[in-house]
Enzyme design. Structure first.
Site, PDB file in Angstrom:
ATOM      1  N   ASP A   1       0.854  -1.180   0.000  1.00 10.97           N
ATOM      2  CA  ASP A   1       0.000   0.000   0.000  1.00 10.97           C
ATOM      3  C   ASP A   1       0.896   1.237   0.000  1.00 10.97           C
ATOM      4  O   ASP A   1       2.112   1.136   0.148  1.00 10.97           O
ATOM      5  CB  ASP A   1      -0.952  -0.005   1.181  1.00 10.97           C
ATOM      6  CG  ASP A   1      -0.202   0.036   2.490  1.00 10.97           C
ATOM      7  OD1 ASP A   1       1.027   0.248   2.456  1.00 10.97           O
ATOM      8  OD2 ASP A   1      -0.844  -0.143   3.527  1.00 10.97           O
ATOM      9  N   SER A   2       0.292   2.411  -0.164  1.00 13.51           N
ATOM     10  CA  SER A   2       1.091   3.622  -0.380  1.00 13.51           C
ATOM     11  C   SER A   2       1.706   4.168   0.891  1.00 13.51           C
ATOM     12  O   SER A   2       2.620   4.967   0.856  1.00 13.51           O
ATOM     13  CB  SER A   2       0.214   4.705  -0.984  1.00 13.51           C
ATOM     14  OG  SER A   2      -0.724   5.146  -0.012  1.00 13.51           O
ATOM     15  N   GLY A   3       1.184   3.784   2.034  1.00 14.78           N
ATOM     16  CA  GLY A   3       1.622   4.392   3.288  1.00 14.78           C
ATOM     17  C   GLY A   3       0.747   5.558   3.696  1.00 14.78           C
ATOM     18  O   GLY A   3       0.817   6.020   4.828  1.00 14.78           O
ATOM     19  N   GLY A   4      -0.105   6.032   2.783  1.00 21.58           N
ATOM     20  CA  GLY A   4      -0.955   7.200   3.086  1.00 21.58           C
ATOM     21  C   GLY A   4      -1.879   6.947   4.263  1.00 21.58           C
ATOM     22  O   GLY A   4      -1.996   7.785   5.160  1.00 21.58           O
TER      23      GLY A   4
ATOM     24  N   GLN B   1     -11.219   7.909  -3.397  1.00 20.72           N
ATOM     25  CA  GLN B   1     -11.800   8.333  -2.126  1.00 20.72           C
ATOM     26  C   GLN B   1     -13.189   8.933  -2.387  1.00 20.72           C
ATOM     27  O   GLN B   1     -13.769   8.691  -3.423  1.00 20.72           O
ATOM     28  CB  GLN B   1     -10.863   9.339  -1.445  1.00 20.72           C
ATOM     29  CG  GLN B   1      -9.513   8.746  -1.056  1.00 20.72           C
ATOM     30  CD  GLN B   1      -9.592   7.836   0.164  1.00 20.72           C
ATOM     31  OE1 GLN B   1     -10.584   7.823   0.885  1.00 20.72           O
ATOM     32  NE2 GLN B   1      -8.541   7.055   0.391  1.00 20.72           N
TER      33      GLN B   1
ATOM     34  N   ASP C   1      -7.842  -7.119   0.915  1.00 17.97           N
ATOM     35  CA  ASP C   1      -6.835  -7.423   1.928  1.00 17.97           C
ATOM     36  C   ASP C   1      -7.370  -6.992   3.276  1.00 17.97           C
ATOM     37  O   ASP C   1      -8.192  -6.075   3.353  1.00 17.97           O
ATOM     38  CB  ASP C   1      -5.528  -6.658   1.654  1.00 17.97           C
ATOM     39  CG  ASP C   1      -5.641  -5.196   2.040  1.00 17.97           C
ATOM     40  OD1 ASP C   1      -5.275  -4.855   3.188  1.00 17.97           O
ATOM     41  OD2 ASP C   1      -6.122  -4.392   1.223  1.00 17.97           O
TER      42      ASP C   1
ATOM     43  N   CYS D   1     -12.432 -29.172   7.651  1.00 19.34           N
ATOM     44  CA  CYS D   1     -11.579 -28.062   7.175  1.00 19.34           C
ATOM     45  C   CYS D   1     -10.270 -28.654   6.651  1.00 19.34           C
ATOM     46  O   CYS D   1      -9.665 -29.523   7.296  1.00 19.34           O
ATOM     47  CB  CYS D   1     -11.303 -27.067   8.298  1.00 19.34           C
ATOM     48  SG  CYS D   1     -10.161 -25.747   7.819  1.00 19.34           S
TER      49      CYS D   1
ATOM     50  N   CYS E   1      -7.404 -27.164   6.249  1.00 15.79           N
ATOM     51  CA  CYS E   1      -6.173 -26.440   6.608  1.00 15.79           C
ATOM     52  C   CYS E   1      -5.216 -27.356   7.372  1.00 15.79           C
ATOM     53  O   CYS E   1      -5.610 -28.403   7.900  1.00 15.79           O
ATOM     54  CB  CYS E   1      -6.487 -25.186   7.408  1.00 15.79           C
ATOM     55  SG  CYS E   1      -6.672 -25.434   9.186  1.00 15.79           S
TER      56      CYS E   1
ATOM     57  N   CYS F   1      -6.339 -27.945  11.112  1.00 19.37           N
ATOM     58  CA  CYS F   1      -7.469 -28.859  11.332  1.00 19.37           C
ATOM     59  C   CYS F   1      -7.158 -30.295  10.904  1.00 19.37           C
ATOM     60  O   CYS F   1      -7.750 -31.232  11.431  1.00 19.37           O
ATOM     61  CB  CYS F   1      -8.719 -28.358  10.620  1.00 19.37           C
ATOM     62  SG  CYS F   1      -9.372 -26.854  11.373  1.00 19.37           S
TER      63      CYS F   1
ATOM     64  N   HIS G   1      -5.359 -21.484  10.301  1.00 18.06           N
ATOM     65  CA  HIS G   1      -6.781 -21.834  10.104  1.00 18.06           C
ATOM     66  C   HIS G   1      -7.586 -20.626   9.606  1.00 18.06           C
ATOM     67  O   HIS G   1      -8.344 -20.744   8.639  1.00 18.06           O
ATOM     68  CB  HIS G   1      -7.394 -22.370  11.400  1.00 18.06           C
ATOM     69  CG  HIS G   1      -8.884 -22.504  11.320  1.00 18.06           C
ATOM     70  ND1 HIS G   1      -9.506 -23.538  10.653  1.00 18.06           N
ATOM     71  CD2 HIS G   1      -9.882 -21.682  11.764  1.00 18.06           C
ATOM     72  CE1 HIS G   1     -10.817 -23.367  10.711  1.00 18.06           C
ATOM     73  NE2 HIS G   1     -11.073 -22.241  11.369  1.00 18.06           N
TER      74      HIS G   1
HETATM   75 ZN   LIG Z   1      -8.889 -25.311   9.692  1.00 18.96          ZN
END
Ligand SMILES: [Zn+2]
Length: 418
Positions: free
Chosen positions: A103-106, A232, A311, A349, A351, A354, A380
């Site tokens: 990201d820009s940091g703004g 914006q 994000d 799940c 992952c 899990c 997870h």
């Molecule tokens: Zn999981």
């Protein structure tokens, strides 16, 4: 197929729209970067300081993360952009071979400086003004038409970010996708201030394009870095539409934005409407990134209204406080009822956590304050949100997006009330 690609051959940045959700702005597609492709819609986990806290980059790849997003403000202060430049860029520095964003940091310059606590996706009914602007906090950032002067939250040293500095820093950081420097306002700024700020952000966007063009040429030995303009306009329809029209029309010495960031203060209740105002004005052949959004209901609304990537720090931040996602909503694994649950957090799940560990073990790790607790809970949660957006994409491609939404959301938000 509608494809947009940057002008020169070596750039290797493009977006292809694949399928639309009938009657909406929502779509699936593919972003091509020099470090690989991203199937969209996609959730991009955040590694603020070039690390997703407590998790190996290899684990992030294993759990299906297609790209990672780091923070220009934090990396500028520590270790410094020159270090990442010498290392060969963000991806190489952190041993992440795939696509990266900065990201820009703004947002951080202003939020850490002025002391906003919550800015993105605020529920207006839920907040008070003292939650938005912390009165007791020293004002550490000052904005003028040329840039922002701010005090480091680390050591109190003074710094200045301008559009040119942000571009120089982000080129040194070396991510595949960067964001233009913008002023992030809140829903509490006046309409008059929003207008003034929007014009300031437009002028900064032009300066970002000029500097970006210069740096792209000067650093042509490096992989091409794409630049997204940030829209914006707070809750105002005319300002949001104007921002989208203005920034998509910008062309400074043949340099245009490669995509767009949808930013700023977004009231949760009107998130979809506001995103739709912007995406309906944007060209279909360029990707749109919705900044700082990661709650399941917000992700559905964002996808439906034409955002391609997202994000948010929430999945990892919440994991470290023992809050984990299940299909029946978020639960706290520290609750006593998990002490003897020898099955996984979520049955079925896929992952790593899990498929190898029980909820009871995770409960024990949190109770004994072991570091592994954060690692397993983060894996997870990140997998849960990455997979959720992957499933949205698969359902768009199969024309079953709304069936999936109507199956997932009521259970996630309401079953636990029953
Ligand atoms: Zn999981």
């Amino acid at each position: 197929m509608k494809t947009g690609s940057h002008a020169t051959a070596a750039t290797a940045f493009a977006f292809t729209q694949k399928k639309q959700i009938a009657g909406t702005l929502g779509r699936s597609g593919e972003i091509t970067t020099p470090h690989g492709t991203i199937q969209t819609p996609a959730f991009i986990p955040v590694g603020t300081k070039a690390t997703v806290k407590s998790v190996l980059p290899e684990s992030m790849a294993q759990l299906g993360s297609q790209a990672l997003l780091a923070n220009a403000y934090h990396l500028y202060l520590q270790p410094g952009p020159d270090i990442l430049d010498e290392a060969g860029g963000l991806g190489r520095f952190m041993n992440w071979p795939g696509p990266t964003f900065t990201d820009s940091g703004g947002f951080q310059v202003l939020s850490l400086g002025v002391g906003f606590k919550k800015v993105i996706s605020m529920d207006e009914e839920m907040f008070r003004s003292d939650e938005v602007i912390a009165d007791h906090k020293e004002r550490l950032a000052h904005v003028d038409d040329d840039g922002v002067t701010f005090k480091s939250h680390l050591d109190g040293s003074m710094h200045r970010f301008t559009p040119e500095v942000s571009m120089q820093v982000q080129h040194q950081l070396g991510a595949d996708i960067m964001f233009a420097f913008d002023e992030c306002t809140t829903l509490h700024n006046t309409r008059k201030y929003q207008e003034k700020s929007l014009e300031r952000t437009r002028l900064w966007a032009k300066r970002c394009l000029v500097e970006h063009g210069r740096l792209t040429q000067a650093r042509s030995h490096r992989p091409y870095q794409a630049l997204f303009g940030v829209l914006q306009g707070a809750q105002y329809e005319d300002l949001r539409r104007k921002a989208a029209q203005d920034l998509s029309a910008l062309n400074e010495e043949s340099v245009e934005f490669d995509g767009f960031g949808l930013g700023g203060a977004l009231d949760k209740a009107s998130l979809g409407t506001i995103v739709g105002w912007m995406t309906s004005e944007l060209p279909v052949n360029k990707p749109r990134h919705l900044l700082g959004i990661g709650e399941p209901d917000d992700l559905f609304v964002g996808v439906e209204n034409g955002a391609d990537t997202f994000d948010c720090v929430a999945p990892s931040r919440q994991a470290r406080t023992s809050a984990v996602f299940t299909l029946d909503g978020r639960v706290n694994i520290s609750n006593a009822k998990y002490r003897r649950q020898f099955s996984p957090i979520v049955d079925g799940c896929d992952c790593y956590t899990c498929t190898h560990y029980s909820a009871a073990y995770l409960h024990h790790l949190f109770a004994s304050k072991e570091m592994l607790a954060s690692t397993l809970a983060t894996i997870h949660n990140e997998r849960f949100i990455v997979r959720l957006v992957d499933q949205m994409r698969e359902h768009i491609n199969a024309d079953t997006f709304y069936e999936f939404k109507n199956e997932f959301l009521p259970r996630f938000y309401f079953k636990r009330l029953a």
